[in-house]
Scaffold this motif. Structure first.
Motif, PDB file in Angstrom:
ATOM      1  N   PHE A   6       0.869  -1.180   0.000  1.00 54.51           N
ATOM      2  CA  PHE A   6       0.000   0.000   0.000  1.00 54.51           C
ATOM      3  C   PHE A   6       0.901   1.223   0.000  1.00 54.51           C
ATOM      4  N   VAL A   7       0.851   2.005  -1.086  1.00 53.81           N
ATOM      5  CA  VAL A   7       1.650   3.231  -1.208  1.00 53.81           C
ATOM      6  C   VAL A   7       0.711   4.352  -1.607  1.00 53.81           C
ATOM      7  N   GLN A   8       0.445   5.237  -0.682  1.00 52.30           N
ATOM      8  CA  GLN A   8      -0.470   6.352  -0.943  1.00 52.30           C
ATOM      9  C   GLN A   8      -0.223   7.441   0.082  1.00 52.30           C
ATOM     10  N   GLY A   9      -0.215   8.702  -0.388  1.00 50.07           N
ATOM     11  CA  GLY A   9       0.021   9.813   0.537  1.00 50.07           C
ATOM     12  C   GLY A   9       1.345   9.635   1.248  1.00 50.07           C
ATOM     13  N   THR A  10       1.327   9.604   2.586  1.00 46.06           N
ATOM     14  CA  THR A  10       2.560   9.409   3.360  1.00 46.06           C
ATOM     15  C   THR A  10       2.717   7.969   3.829  1.00 46.06           C
ATOM     16  N   LYS A  59      -7.593  -6.589   3.239  1.00 41.14           N
ATOM     17  CA  LYS A  59      -6.491  -5.761   2.760  1.00 41.14           C
ATOM     18  C   LYS A  59      -6.784  -5.215   1.361  1.00 41.14           C
ATOM     19  N   LEU A  60      -7.394  -6.024   0.523  1.00 45.81           N
ATOM     20  CA  LEU A  60      -7.733  -5.545  -0.814  1.00 45.81           C
ATOM     21  C   LEU A  60      -8.756  -4.414  -0.754  1.00 45.81           C
ATOM     22  N   ARG A  61      -9.728  -4.533   0.168  1.00 46.78           N
ATOM     23  CA  ARG A  61     -10.709  -3.451   0.330  1.00 46.78           C
ATOM     24  C   ARG A  61     -10.049  -2.180   0.846  1.00 46.78           C
ATOM     25  N   GLU A  62      -8.987  -2.318   1.637  1.00 45.97           N
ATOM     26  CA  GLU A  62      -8.285  -1.155   2.179  1.00 45.97           C
ATOM     27  C   GLU A  62      -7.411  -0.467   1.145  1.00 45.97           C
ATOM     28  N   GLY A  63      -7.229  -1.098  -0.023  1.00 43.34           N
ATOM     29  CA  GLY A  63      -6.430  -0.472  -1.078  1.00 43.34           C
ATOM     30  C   GLY A  63      -5.086  -1.118  -1.326  1.00 43.34           C
ATOM     31  N   TYR A  64      -4.774  -2.189  -0.620  1.00 40.59           N
ATOM     32  CA  TYR A  64      -3.523  -2.903  -0.871  1.00 40.59           C
ATOM     33  C   TYR A  64      -3.569  -3.557  -2.252  1.00 40.59           C
ATOM     34  N   GLN A  65      -2.394  -3.656  -2.886  1.00 38.11           N
ATOM     35  CA  GLN A  65      -2.272  -4.304  -4.180  1.00 38.11           C
ATOM     36  C   GLN A  65      -1.332  -5.497  -4.048  1.00 38.11           C
ATOM     37  N   GLU A  66      -1.749  -6.632  -4.605  1.00 40.10           N
ATOM     38  CA  GLU A  66      -0.864  -7.798  -4.573  1.00 40.10           C
ATOM     39  C   GLU A  66       0.227  -7.606  -5.625  1.00 40.10           C
ATOM     40  N   VAL A  67       1.479  -7.715  -5.194  1.00 33.48           N
ATOM     41  CA  VAL A  67       2.578  -7.416  -6.108  1.00 33.48           C
ATOM     42  C   VAL A  67       3.323  -8.652  -6.573  1.00 33.48           C
ATOM     43  N   ALA A  68       3.505  -9.642  -5.706  1.00 35.51           N
ATOM     44  CA  ALA A  68       4.233 -10.847  -6.088  1.00 35.51           C
ATOM     45  C   ALA A  68       4.133 -11.831  -4.953  1.00 35.51           C
ATOM     46  N   LYS A  93       3.051   2.434  -8.671  1.00 35.03           N
ATOM     47  CA  LYS A  93       2.852   3.815  -9.094  1.00 35.03           C
ATOM     48  C   LYS A  93       2.778   4.691  -7.851  1.00 35.03           C
ATOM     49  N   LEU A  94       3.648   5.670  -7.760  1.00 36.19           N
ATOM     50  CA  LEU A  94       3.733   6.499  -6.573  1.00 36.19           C
ATOM     51  C   LEU A  94       2.753   7.661  -6.656  1.00 36.19           C
ATOM     52  N   ASP A  95       1.935   7.763  -5.651  1.00 35.55           N
ATOM     53  CA  ASP A  95       0.948   8.835  -5.595  1.00 35.55           C
ATOM     54  C   ASP A  95       1.568  10.026  -4.867  1.00 35.55           C
ATOM     55  N   LEU A  96       2.596  10.615  -5.491  1.00 36.50           N
ATOM     56  CA  LEU A  96       3.300  11.734  -4.875  1.00 36.50           C
ATOM     57  C   LEU A  96       2.420  12.976  -4.838  1.00 36.50           C
ATOM     58  N   GLU A 264      11.076   5.063   0.158  1.00 35.24           N
ATOM     59  CA  GLU A 264      11.136   3.707   0.709  1.00 35.24           C
ATOM     60  C   GLU A 264      10.522   2.693  -0.244  1.00 35.24           C
ATOM     61  N   ALA A 265       9.354   3.027  -0.781  1.00 33.83           N
ATOM     62  CA  ALA A 265       8.674   2.115  -1.697  1.00 33.83           C
ATOM     63  C   ALA A 265       9.506   1.891  -2.956  1.00 33.83           C
ATOM     64  N   HIS A 266      10.059   2.952  -3.504  1.00 28.37           N
ATOM     65  CA  HIS A 266      10.863   2.858  -4.723  1.00 28.37           C
ATOM     66  C   HIS A 266      12.105   2.009  -4.472  1.00 28.37           C
ATOM     67  N   LEU A 267      12.779   2.259  -3.365  1.00 32.21           N
ATOM     68  CA  LEU A 267      14.014   1.538  -3.069  1.00 32.21           C
ATOM     69  C   LEU A 267      13.751   0.075  -2.735  1.00 32.21           C
ATOM     70  N   ALA A 268      12.625  -0.205  -2.072  1.00 31.80           N
ATOM     71  CA  ALA A 268      12.312  -1.588  -1.712  1.00 31.80           C
ATOM     72  C   ALA A 268      12.222  -2.468  -2.946  1.00 31.80           C
ATOM     73  N   HIS A 269      11.728  -1.927  -4.038  1.00 32.36           N
ATOM     74  CA  HIS A 269      11.617  -2.699  -5.271  1.00 32.36           C
ATOM     75  C   HIS A 269      12.946  -2.801  -5.994  1.00 32.36           C
ATOM     76  N   ARG A 270      13.946  -2.136  -5.496  1.00 37.26           N
ATOM     77  CA  ARG A 270      15.293  -2.255  -6.055  1.00 37.26           C
ATOM     78  C   ARG A 270      16.213  -3.004  -5.096  1.00 37.26           C
ATOM     79  N   GLY A 271      15.601  -3.621  -4.070  1.00 35.35           N
ATOM     80  CA  GLY A 271      16.364  -4.411  -3.113  1.00 35.35           C
ATOM     81  C   GLY A 271      17.163  -3.589  -2.129  1.00 35.35           C
ATOM     82  N   ARG A 272      16.742  -2.350  -1.909  1.00 32.86           N
ATOM     83  CA  ARG A 272      17.464  -1.476  -0.979  1.00 32.86           C
ATOM     84  C   ARG A 272      16.491  -0.863   0.003  1.00 32.86           C
TER      85      ARG A 272
END
Length: 299
Positions: A6-10, A59-68, A93-96, A264-272
């Motif tokens: 879940f990546v949204q707002g802060t 979790k799906l109703r709360e807006g979480y997305q299954e990624v892998a 997709k980052l909701d900046l 954090e979200a961006h880096l997590a998908h790059r293994g950092r």
């Protein structure tokens, strides 16, 4: 384990679930961390699976997305599991929060922006308040363009490039402070920032006061491989207390709080992790950058 994010707002967090015989297992936390693990035993394997299915639906109703699937399992819906050596899933997709507001880049507004940038160039070397006033006017003119990429307008691109080159000018009288240049770039498409770092400022003289900061911006842009995140992080790193329109301390703290979960979200998908990124920042002996990094680490 099935993994959801879940990546949204802060917010930037993950939640994983699995069933091991009669035990329902979850791991959850902020992206970029190992998270916390909890287990709950049930009388039967069927009961444990029902609990898992119920929590996944919540979790799906709360807006979480299954990624892998974590640990080699297959995502729900029969999608094939990731195999060893396969490409990592793309970052979410980052909701900046918007950095610039939409606007119409009319011909008149473009000409006004070119004129305003020329005024900044004419103000360099004068008293700081004269330069500051010219930069504020130029920011307003650029803001009206709604995040335009200056590469789409020859006159605007030429005026901006000529001004940005002043950041590494050999003469102090001709030099434009880096923090002022970043203020201007923050009103434009992030592609303009990436070009400035990679091309206009690619080889600053070692004697340039901004050489260390420019090297830092280049490293962060390369590590993140995302111009928008690179611009936002770079603006926070090179910001100066009580210098310019972007440096109010409360505003700086708000911007960092809004940006950090997306990093954090961006880096997590790059293994950092964000912690690793901040730990690896070399301020090059710049006390202002060191102070900013220390505040980021402590937040």
């Amino acid at each position: 384990m099935r993994r959801f994010e879940f990546v949204q707002g802060t917010s930037a967090k993950f939640w994983m679930a699995d069933v091991d015989d009669t035990t329902f297992i979850v791991v959850y936390g902020r992206l970029g961390t190992a998270g916390q693990r909890k287990e709950k035993a049930f009388p039967t394997a069927e009961a444990a699976q029902r609990e898992c299915d119920k929590k996944v639906a919540e979790k799906l109703r709360e807006g979480y997305q299954e990624v892998a699937a974590a640990g080699g399992g297959a995502p729900a819906g029969g999608a094939p599991a990731a195999t060893a050596g396969a490409a990592a899933p793309p970052p979410p997709k980052l909701d900046l929060p918007p950095r610039v507001q939409p606007g119409e880049a009319t011909e008149a507004r473009r000409k006004a922006a070119v004129h305003a940038l020329a005024a900044v160039s004419a103000a360099r070397g004068r008293r700081s308040w004269v330069l500051g006033r010219a930069v504020r006017r130029a920011r307003r003119a650029l803001e009206s363009l709604g995040g335009l990429d200056p590469a789409t307008d020859g006159a605007l691109s030429a005026a901006l490039d000529a001004l940005l080159a002043r950041v590494v000018a050999p003469s102090a009288r001709d030099r434009l402070p880096l923090v002022r240049a970043i203020e201007l770039l923050s009103e434009l498409d992030a592609a303009a920032f990436a070009r400035a770092v990679r091309d206009t400022w690619k080889a600053p003289p070692a004697t340039s006061p901004a050489a260390g900061a420019l090297a830092l911006l280049k490293r962060q842009l390369e590590e993140l491989d995302d111009p928008e995140l690179g611009l936002r992080l770079g603006a926070l790193l090179v910001d100066r207390p009580h210098h310019g329109a972007m440096s109010a301390e409360a505003g700086w703290a708000r911007r960092w709080k809004a940006l950090s979960p997306h990093l954090e979200a961006h880096l997590a998908h790059r293994g950092r992790s964000l912690k690793e990124l901040l730990a690896g920042i070399d301020a090059g002996g710049d006390p202002h950058v060191e102070e900013r990094v220390a505040r980021m680490r402590a937040a």
